[in-house]
Motif scaffolding. Structure first.
Motif, PDB file in Angstrom:
ATOM      1  N   LEU A  70       0.832  -1.203   0.000  1.00 14.33           N
ATOM      2  CA  LEU A  70       0.000   0.000   0.000  1.00 14.33           C
ATOM      3  C   LEU A  70       0.867   1.253   0.000  1.00 14.33           C
ATOM      4  N   LEU A  71       1.912   1.251   0.806  1.00 13.95           N
ATOM      5  CA  LEU A  71       2.828   2.387   0.865  1.00 13.95           C
ATOM      6  C   LEU A  71       3.457   2.668  -0.494  1.00 13.95           C
ATOM      7  N   THR A  78      -0.392   7.004   0.774  1.00 17.63           N
ATOM      8  CA  THR A  78       0.949   7.525   1.053  1.00 17.63           C
ATOM      9  C   THR A  78       0.976   9.024   0.779  1.00 17.63           C
ATOM     10  N   ASN A  79       0.325   9.778   1.658  1.00 14.31           N
ATOM     11  CA  ASN A  79       0.247  11.224   1.508  1.00 14.31           C
ATOM     12  C   ASN A  79       1.530  11.871   2.034  1.00 14.31           C
ATOM     13  N   TYR A  85       7.022  10.380   7.345  1.00 15.69           N
ATOM     14  CA  TYR A  85       7.159   9.442   8.460  1.00 15.69           C
ATOM     15  C   TYR A  85       8.022   8.245   8.065  1.00 15.69           C
ATOM     16  N   TYR A  86       7.776   7.708   6.860  1.00 17.49           N
ATOM     17  CA  TYR A  86       8.513   6.528   6.425  1.00 17.49           C
ATOM     18  C   TYR A  86       9.741   6.875   5.568  1.00 17.49           C
ATOM     19  N   ASN A  87      10.028   8.176   5.470  1.00 15.21           N
ATOM     20  CA  ASN A  87      11.190   8.633   4.704  1.00 15.21           C
ATOM     21  C   ASN A  87      11.135   8.121   3.264  1.00 15.21           C
ATOM     22  N   ILE A  88       9.977   8.304   2.659  1.00 18.90           N
ATOM     23  CA  ILE A  88       9.764   7.895   1.272  1.00 18.90           C
ATOM     24  C   ILE A  88       9.856   9.129   0.387  1.00 18.90           C
ATOM     25  N   LYS A  89      10.688   9.078  -0.621  1.00 18.31           N
ATOM     26  CA  LYS A  89      10.822  10.181  -1.557  1.00 18.31           C
ATOM     27  C   LYS A  89       9.773  10.050  -2.649  1.00 18.31           C
ATOM     28  N   ASN A  90       9.190  11.203  -2.983  1.00 17.31           N
ATOM     29  CA  ASN A  90       8.256  11.161  -4.100  1.00 17.31           C
ATOM     30  C   ASN A  90       9.019  11.288  -5.409  1.00 17.31           C
ATOM     31  N   ASN A  91       8.325  11.474  -6.501  1.00 14.48           N
ATOM     32  CA  ASN A  91       8.976  11.487  -7.811  1.00 14.48           C
ATOM     33  C   ASN A  91       9.521  12.850  -8.198  1.00 14.48           C
ATOM     34  N   GLU A 100       8.720  19.836   1.185  1.00 10.43           N
ATOM     35  CA  GLU A 100       7.611  19.052   1.695  1.00 10.43           C
ATOM     36  C   GLU A 100       7.849  18.662   3.150  1.00 10.43           C
ATOM     37  N   ASN A 101       9.064  18.264   3.475  1.00 11.58           N
ATOM     38  CA  ASN A 101       9.386  17.883   4.847  1.00 11.58           C
ATOM     39  C   ASN A 101       9.225  19.053   5.799  1.00 11.58           C
TER      40      ASN A 101
END
Length: 341
Positions: A70-71, A78-79, A85-91, A100-101
């Motif tokens: 899902l993430l 994954t807003n 929170y999960y240190n996920i980079k967007n595109n 964003e951070n």
């Protein structure tokens, strides 16, 4: 058309997933060899698109895998907050990620829960609640996540370890959907009418949910289906669709029905040396004939089968049985399938 909510099928297999532990059925052998044939245990999530708030229905034993998927694959879930929170980079580029951070550091008051904002439980068969263990102290150690279920389901968890620790440690906050006051009990006794539907609301009262009692093996608890805004009906487990008249009424009035398709026909159950009387489920072939002949299935609604046993030939999309479903105007669920309302 803009939609407010998305419903995602996290898993479409029966409680034991595919491949199933200890099985050398041809479906299991193939799924072990090729990941694309694997399926996780039946579960769905309801996501409010605007906020990313998410409710899981039936956290399964496959919850960690389903959550990771899902993430990675669902931008409604994954807003911005969860990406931080999960240190996920967007595109986007790094500058946008840094901005964003910084923005999210000031959004704590409005943040969603990093995992799920609530839980709905349908019944106490292992594939439909065992994922709760990941909310406990040894894993996520959540704090007072709302958990909607019937009185019998709540009591089952409260009275049996290790689930009871979820209450004593305040990992979840139980909300009983069919609890009545003494006055209501007296009125019901006088009217002698069976109540089968219990209404509650999600997302600050904006989304209507109904827990609908359905007949299913009740070794420990009763069983409910879940109606979402009277548009989507989710019944992953049931003994028979026609035993209780209200079940067919509900199916006909919902636009999208995601229903128990554990076994294709009786020969499948006998082929795995199981007694159909011990594990009652409606057979897909019989359900299609009944829904069609009784006009439950119309041009205005969709019926999607889910909760496939590991032995079910329908899990092979090239099988005659899978094609039989499609040729008759029905559908077969798959992990990651999305519906918008």
């Amino acid at each position: 058309m803009s939609y407010e909510y998305s419903i995602v099928i996290l898993g479409s297999a029966q409680d034991g997933s595919l491949p199933q532990f200890g099985s050398n059925n041809k479906n299991d052998v193939r799924a072990r060899k090729e990941k694309k044939f694997r399926r996780t245990a039946a579960s769905i999530v309801i996501i409010e698109k605007k906020t990313g708030k998410t409710i899981i229905v039936d956290p399964s034993p496959d919850l960690p895998i389903q959550h990771e998927t899902l993430l990675k694959n669902n931008s409604d879930y994954t807003n911005k907050y969860r990406r931080q929170y999960y240190n996920i980079k967007n595109n986007d580029n790094n500058d946008n990620n840094e901005n964003e951070n910084e923005e999210n550091k000031n959004q704590n008051e409005d943040k969603v829960h990093p995992i799920f904002d609530g839980i709905i439980l349908t019944h106490a068969h292992i594939g439909h609640y065992a994922g709760l263990i990941h909310f406990g102290r040894e894993v996520a150690n959540t704090h007072l996540v709302n958990c909607w279920s019937t009185l019998s389901m709540t009591n089952f968890l409260k009275n049996n370890a290790p689930w009871s620790m979820l209450f004593s440690l305040n990992n979840i906050n139980p909300i009983i959907i069919n609890e009545k006051s003494d006055e209501e009990e007296e009125e019901e006794e006088e009217e002698k009418e069976e109540e089968y539907s219990f209404t509650f609301h999600l997302f600050d009262g904006k989304l209507k949910i109904r827990g609908i009692l359905v007949p299913h093996r009740g070794e420990f608890t009763d069983t409910i289906g879940v109606s979402i805004n009277d548009k989507i009906l989710y019944i992953p487990d049931i003994d028979n669709f026609s035993i209780k008249p209200h079940v067919l009424v509900e199916i006909k009035k919902h636009e999208i029905n995601i229903l128990d398709g554990s076994f294709f026909d009786k020969s499948e159950v006998l082929g795995i040396n199981r007694d159909p009387e011990e594990i009652p489920h409606p057979f897909i072939r019989d359900s299609i004939e009944m829904f069609t002949s009784s006009n439950i299935k119309t041009d205005d609604n969709r019926i999607i089968f889910t909760h496939f046993n590991h032995s079910n030939p329908v899990v092979d999309i090239d099988s005659d049985q899978h094609q039989y479903i499609l040729n008759n105007g029905f559908e077969a669920a798959y992990d990651g399938m999305i519906f918008n309302i």
